[in-house]
Design a protein around this motif. Sequence first.
Motif, short mmCIF file in Angstrom:
data_model
loop_
_atom_site.label_atom_id
_atom_site.label_comp_id
_atom_site.label_asym_id
_atom_site.label_seq_id
_atom_site.Cartn_x
_atom_site.Cartn_y
_atom_site.Cartn_z
N LEU A 17 13.02 -50.37 -26.35
CA LEU A 17 13.36 -51.11 -27.81
C LEU A 17 12.42 -52.24 -27.75
CD1 LEU A 17 17.06 -50.84 -27.39
CD2 LEU A 17 15.62 -49.83 -29.11
N ALA A 18 12.04 -53.12 -26.55
CA ALA A 18 11.33 -54.17 -26.66
C ALA A 18 9.77 -53.88 -27.26
CB ALA A 18 11.41 -54.84 -25.49
N ILE A 19 9.41 -52.64 -26.59
CA ILE A 19 8.00 -52.23 -27.13
C ILE A 19 8.04 -51.78 -28.63
CG2 ILE A 19 6.32 -50.57 -26.81
CD1 ILE A 19 7.16 -50.56 -23.91
N GLU A 20 9.15 -51.19 -29.01
CA GLU A 20 9.30 -50.86 -30.53
C GLU A 20 9.23 -52.04 -31.44
OE1 GLU A 20 12.64 -48.35 -31.29
OE2 GLU A 20 11.72 -46.67 -30.08
N SER A 21 9.95 -53.28 -30.64
CA SER A 21 9.87 -54.39 -31.60
C SER A 21 8.63 -55.05 -31.76
CB SER A 21 10.98 -55.36 -30.92
OG SER A 21 10.79 -56.51 -31.53
N ILE A 22 7.72 -54.86 -30.75
CA ILE A 22 6.32 -55.49 -30.63
C ILE A 22 5.40 -54.38 -31.85
CG2 ILE A 22 4.24 -55.56 -29.32
CD1 ILE A 22 6.14 -56.05 -26.84
N LEU A 23 5.76 -53.32 -31.68
CA LEU A 23 4.91 -52.54 -32.57
C LEU A 23 5.40 -52.75 -33.92
CD1 LEU A 23 4.98 -49.20 -30.64
CD2 LEU A 23 3.08 -50.71 -31.14
N SER A 24 6.89 -52.65 -34.43
CA SER A 24 7.07 -53.05 -35.66
C SER A 24 6.74 -54.51 -36.24
CB SER A 24 8.55 -53.25 -35.90
OG SER A 24 9.07 -51.80 -35.50
N SER A 25 6.52 -55.44 -35.38
CA SER A 25 6.03 -56.78 -35.54
C SER A 25 4.36 -56.69 -35.96
CB SER A 25 6.15 -57.69 -34.42
OG SER A 25 7.54 -57.99 -34.17
N ASP A 26 3.74 -56.05 -35.08
CA ASP A 26 2.65 -55.73 -35.43
C ASP A 26 2.22 -55.05 -36.64
OD1 ASP A 26 1.93 -57.24 -33.05
OD2 ASP A 26 1.37 -55.27 -31.80
N LEU A 27 2.89 -54.11 -37.08
CA LEU A 27 2.86 -53.52 -38.42
C LEU A 27 3.28 -54.35 -39.35
CD1 LEU A 27 2.41 -50.93 -39.88
CD2 LEU A 27 4.84 -50.13 -39.53
N ALA A 28 4.06 -55.09 -39.36
CA ALA A 28 4.50 -56.17 -40.38
C ALA A 28 3.34 -57.24 -40.67
CB ALA A 28 5.78 -57.05 -39.90
#
Length: 123
Positions: free
Chosen positions: A77-88
């Motif tokens: 979930l932390a990695i998904e959060s990083i990826l979503s932040s990067d996508l934003a």
Amino acid sequence: MKIAISSLLMGAGILAACATAPTPVGRSYVAAQVAVANAEKMPVYTHGNQELTVARQRLEASRLASLDGKSELAEMLAIESILSSDLAIAKTALGKTSAVNSEMQNQNKAMQQEMLRNRKVSP
């Protein structure tokens, strides 16, 4: 007397344990906190708002999973959060770039029209 003292000490120990709730300290969780904070500094509300919301949700879910002892899930979930932040952030950059590109195209058209108008006017 000994029972009262030991009960008092045990009660104090329980209160102390409750007062300091464990927090997740994994590298991915910390990296996700930084990524979300960086995305929040960008004007993502125009283009990457949905992704930032997902990043925040995944960060919170990671924290809760870590507290429940589900370290693998917390890591994912932390990695998904990083990826979503990067996508934003990427969507925001793309939106800004597209806006600049559009403006430059409009200016180019205006200059071309001005050049055509000057050709017709000059002898």
